[in-house]
Design a protein around this motif. Sequence first.
Motif, short mmCIF file in Angstrom:
data_model
loop_
_atom_site.label_atom_id
_atom_site.label_comp_id
_atom_site.label_asym_id
_atom_site.label_seq_id
_atom_site.Cartn_x
_atom_site.Cartn_y
_atom_site.Cartn_z
N SER A 1 45.32 33.67 43.22
CA SER A 1 45.72 34.02 41.86
C SER A 1 47.21 33.72 41.66
N ASP B 1 43.89 28.86 35.25
CA ASP B 1 42.42 28.77 35.30
C ASP B 1 41.98 27.33 35.13
N GLU B 2 42.67 26.60 34.25
CA GLU B 2 42.41 25.17 34.01
C GLU B 2 43.74 24.45 34.16
N SER C 1 41.50 27.49 43.86
CA SER C 1 40.53 28.48 43.35
C SER C 1 40.51 29.74 44.23
N TYR D 1 48.93 22.39 37.97
CA TYR D 1 48.02 23.42 38.47
C TYR D 1 48.53 24.85 38.29
N LYS E 1 40.27 36.93 44.64
CA LYS E 1 41.29 35.89 44.83
C LYS E 1 42.48 36.49 45.56
#
Length: 262
Positions: free
Chosen positions: A127, A191-192, A124, A160, A100
């Motif tokens: 990071s 991550d979620e 995605s 996000y 990432k």
Amino acid sequence: MKPRKSLGQNFLIDKNIQSKIIRACNLSGNDTVLEIGPGRGEITQYLLEQAGYVIAVEIDNNLYQGLIERFGSFKNLELLNADILKLSLSGLRGLGGGKKFKVIANIPYYITTPIIARLLSHGSLFSEIYLTLQKEFAERLTAGPGTKDYGAFSCFAQFYTKPKLIFTISSSAFWPRPKVDSCLARLEILDEPSVKVKDEGMFFKIIRAGFNQRRKLFKNNLSRIFPQPKAASCLSKLGLDEKVRAEDLCLSDFARIADYFT
Ligand code: SAM
């Protein structure tokens, strides 16, 4: 060279601030960095020393040529003469070893919102995103419910990412000097998403409608997209005050409202 105002060219000339930004990004030789708008390479030079691999995207052809002359011999640099809003970001996947990316950029302020929206729509790939922003904009990103700065874009960013204003930067650090103060902000990609919601499209539609006229009661804004009685009954069914305004609602309230209508 004459800076092009139309491309938001305010170069970061203060060397102390350049190194302060780099320190804040906690770089290691394992990092792949995407830099947006490397300009004359003020930040790029540190990235090339401290990161494993650097992808730098510059729209201005003259600056791009200068960057080739200055950094052309570096093996850990992919230099692209392109518009960050048009470049295929998915096409960058895999560069620098498939990890990432960190994004590090002193971005042109005139396209702050579309740049952040674009990066988050490819979240995605990343990071962490470190950006110099207009200070007022960063305050909106990090604002919580009940404050004047809280709005639809705060919700979008906080859905996000975990946004943080790291430090402020005086306008004197840039040439030409912008009219506004700036800051370094970090958006840590989650991550979620921060709240669970059945339909993200519905969630953002409700947030946008809610803040459309922010001084209006939320139920009145909501009745622009749903029948009035349903908009009013939704709040009482969910145990929310009928007199609430969008600025009083947190992300999980918006998620419950969106799920109610989904
Ligand atoms: N990184 C350099 C610095 O810190 O001194 C320059 C920063 S300057 C604020 C913004 C840079 O973004 C300029 O070099 C400008 O040409 C470039 N730029 C403007 N719009 C762009 C776009 N759509 N895509 C890529 N680069 C862009």
